[in-house]
Design a protein around this motif. Structure first.
Motif, PDB file in Angstrom:
ATOM      1  N   LEU A 184      62.167  73.515  45.173  1.00 12.57           N
ATOM      2  CA  LEU A 184      61.350  72.653  46.015  1.00 12.57           C
ATOM      3  C   LEU A 184      62.187  71.441  46.387  1.00 12.57           C
ATOM      4  N   VAL A 185      62.430  71.294  47.688  1.00 11.29           N
ATOM      5  CA  VAL A 185      63.248  70.186  48.185  1.00 11.29           C
ATOM      6  C   VAL A 185      62.331  69.137  48.810  1.00 11.29           C
ATOM      7  N   THR A 186      62.560  67.898  48.474  1.00 12.60           N
ATOM      8  CA  THR A 186      61.843  66.784  49.100  1.00 12.60           C
ATOM      9  C   THR A 186      62.826  66.033  49.984  1.00 12.60           C
ATOM     10  N   ALA A 187      62.454  65.822  51.231  1.00  9.64           N
ATOM     11  CA  ALA A 187      63.350  65.144  52.171  1.00  9.64           C
ATOM     12  C   ALA A 187      62.597  64.084  52.956  1.00  9.64           C
ATOM     13  N   ARG A 188      63.241  62.972  53.193  1.00 13.28           N
ATOM     14  CA  ARG A 188      62.664  61.908  54.007  1.00 13.28           C
ATOM     15  C   ARG A 188      63.177  62.043  55.440  1.00 13.28           C
ATOM     16  N   THR A 189      62.302  61.818  56.373  1.00 12.41           N
ATOM     17  CA  THR A 189      62.703  61.812  57.774  1.00 12.41           C
ATOM     18  C   THR A 189      62.157  60.542  58.407  1.00 12.41           C
ATOM     19  N   SER A 208      63.828  85.618  42.197  1.00  9.97           N
ATOM     20  CA  SER A 208      64.311  84.241  42.153  1.00  9.97           C
ATOM     21  C   SER A 208      65.411  84.034  43.186  1.00  9.97           C
ATOM     22  N   VAL A 209      65.626  82.790  43.560  1.00 11.10           N
ATOM     23  CA  VAL A 209      66.724  82.434  44.459  1.00 11.10           C
ATOM     24  C   VAL A 209      67.373  81.151  43.950  1.00 11.10           C
ATOM     25  N   GLU A 210      68.595  80.949  44.359  1.00  8.04           N
ATOM     26  CA  GLU A 210      69.302  79.718  44.047  1.00  8.04           C
ATOM     27  C   GLU A 210      69.610  78.988  45.348  1.00  8.04           C
ATOM     28  N   LEU A 211      69.689  77.690  45.281  1.00  2.00           N
ATOM     29  CA  LEU A 211      70.009  76.867  46.434  1.00  2.00           C
ATOM     30  C   LEU A 211      71.404  76.290  46.228  1.00  2.00           C
ATOM     31  N   SER A 212      72.322  76.616  47.138  1.00  2.00           N
ATOM     32  CA  SER A 212      73.697  76.142  46.992  1.00  2.00           C
ATOM     33  C   SER A 212      73.841  74.716  47.496  1.00  2.00           C
ATOM     34  N   ALA A 213      74.958  74.099  47.120  1.00  2.00           N
ATOM     35  CA  ALA A 213      75.247  72.745  47.602  1.00  2.00           C
ATOM     36  C   ALA A 213      75.385  72.758  49.121  1.00  2.00           C
ATOM     37  N   GLY A 214      75.913  73.861  49.665  1.00  6.46           N
ATOM     38  CA  GLY A 214      76.046  73.988  51.111  1.00  6.46           C
ATOM     39  C   GLY A 214      74.705  74.043  51.812  1.00  6.46           C
ATOM     40  N   ASP A 215      73.739  74.750  51.208  1.00 10.91           N
ATOM     41  CA  ASP A 215      72.383  74.816  51.771  1.00 10.91           C
ATOM     42  C   ASP A 215      71.760  73.437  51.839  1.00 10.91           C
ATOM     43  N   LEU A 216      71.903  72.694  50.757  1.00 13.20           N
ATOM     44  CA  LEU A 216      71.309  71.355  50.685  1.00 13.20           C
ATOM     45  C   LEU A 216      72.001  70.412  51.666  1.00 13.20           C
ATOM     46  N   ASP A 217      73.319  70.538  51.767  1.00 11.69           N
ATOM     47  CA  ASP A 217      74.078  69.683  52.678  1.00 11.69           C
ATOM     48  C   ASP A 217      73.682  69.945  54.128  1.00 11.69           C
ATOM     49  N   LYS A 218      73.411  71.207  54.450  1.00 15.81           N
ATOM     50  CA  LYS A 218      73.021  71.559  55.816  1.00 15.81           C
ATOM     51  C   LYS A 218      71.704  70.886  56.190  1.00 15.81           C
ATOM     52  N   LEU A 219      70.788  70.806  55.239  1.00  9.73           N
ATOM     53  CA  LEU A 219      69.528  70.111  55.479  1.00  9.73           C
ATOM     54  C   LEU A 219      69.765  68.619  55.662  1.00  9.73           C
ATOM     55  N   GLN A 220      70.607  68.048  54.783  1.00  9.92           N
ATOM     56  CA  GLN A 220      70.861  66.611  54.824  1.00  9.92           C
ATOM     57  C   GLN A 220      71.552  66.185  56.118  1.00  9.92           C
ATOM     58  N   GLN A 221      72.392  67.040  56.668  1.00  9.01           N
ATOM     59  CA  GLN A 221      73.148  66.702  57.864  1.00  9.01           C
ATOM     60  C   GLN A 221      72.376  66.963  59.159  1.00  9.01           C
ATOM     61  N   ASN A 222      71.185  67.544  59.047  1.00  9.42           N
ATOM     62  CA  ASN A 222      70.449  67.926  60.244  1.00  9.42           C
ATOM     63  C   ASN A 222      69.002  67.421  60.244  1.00  9.42           C
ATOM     64  N   GLY A 223      68.859  66.155  59.910  1.00 11.39           N
ATOM     65  CA  GLY A 223      67.554  65.514  60.057  1.00 11.39           C
ATOM     66  C   GLY A 223      66.740  65.360  58.799  1.00 11.39           C
ATOM     67  N   PHE A 224      67.155  66.014  57.720  1.00 10.06           N
ATOM     68  CA  PHE A 224      66.402  65.892  56.460  1.00 10.06           C
ATOM     69  C   PHE A 224      67.215  65.022  55.492  1.00 10.06           C
TER      70      PHE A 224
END
Length: 261
Positions: A184-189, A208-224
């Protein structure tokens, strides 16, 4: 020495006014419904925070590389479980199918079920923005934003045992209960806080799934911006009245969902 009757009346009146003032302050900690009535067992929020609109949420997910984005009409309910843990319940159509709505959702019926099962501080979002999509072939996402504040969390542990959450959900008449392990990712916009649930395809139980650092970075760099993984969240999926429900519980859920940055 006995107090004169007139002075006693004034004193009692002053105490009463003071008590009412304290009661009003305490009531503000609870959410009020549109008529102004307060309740610990079931209330509807008015403006607990700013939510992101459905189209804006869908657009940001597109920029973050989320495929197969589909809107659906669902509902977000937050409450405090008998254990004291904060719980968020996502109500959606069968399989959270895009373009559909949770038509069978009945606020009074849901409140009654939760109250009988020992839940408290029940709050209903006025109109949650919900979008599902695919982060990759094996990662399903469900992003949501609402104006509802989370239930107060009094539990000491970081996360409830899965068996406890499944038991609580059984008491709410949630059928076909199954656990899945996701993130569960929480992001501010700039338009409000968004939560992004990332799980196995169709949120299938036992997977189950895992979230990579790249996945999280992609969210952070694109509005989240400030996207962070909420730790120790237990996830259970089930069905009620032809609706799909995902229950999320854990200490990390006690931060506000939907408040502006």
């Amino acid at each position: 020495m006995k107090m004169p009757t007139a002075m006693k009346a004034v004193t009692l009146a002053t105490v009463s006014v003071f008590a009412i003032a304290l009661g009003s302050s305490g009531a503000l900690a609870q959410t009020s419904n549109s008529s102004g009535a307060n309740s610990n067992s079931g209330v509807t929020t008015s403006a607990a925070g700013q939510k992101m609109g459905q189209s804006d949420l869908k657009s940001k997910l597109e920029k973050a590389g989320v495929d197969d984005r589909e809107e659906f009409k669902g509902h977000l309910v937050v409450a405090q479980a008998p254990s004291g843990q904060s719980v968020q319940l996502l109500f959606g159509p069968e399989d959270f199918e895009g373009g559909k709505s949770a038509d069978k959702f009945d606020q009074d019926r849901v409140r009654s079920k939760l109250t009988k099962a020992g839940f408290s501080n029940i709050q209903f979002g006025s109109a949650a923005s919900m979008v599902r999509g695919q982060m990759s072939d094996d990662k399903q996402i469900l992003a949501f934003s609402s104006d509802v504040s989370p239930a107060f969390n009094v539990a000491q542990s970081d996360s409830p045992a899965t068996s406890d959450l499944k038991k609580d959900m059984k008491n709410v008449d949630l059928g076909d209960r199954s656990e899945f392990k996701g993130k569960l990712v929480t992001a501010r916009t700039d338009q409000g806080t968004v939560r992004i649930l990332i799980g196995p395809k169709e949120f299938e139980g036992g997977k189950s799934v895992e979230l990579s650092a790249g996945d999280l970075d992609k969210l952070q760099q694109n509005g989240f911006s400030d996207a962070q993984v909420t730790r120790d969240v237990t996830m259970v999926k089930g069905e009620m009245d032809d609706m799909q429900i995902i229950a999320l519980s854990g200490q990390g859920l006690s931060s506000t969902t939907g408040s502006a940055r």
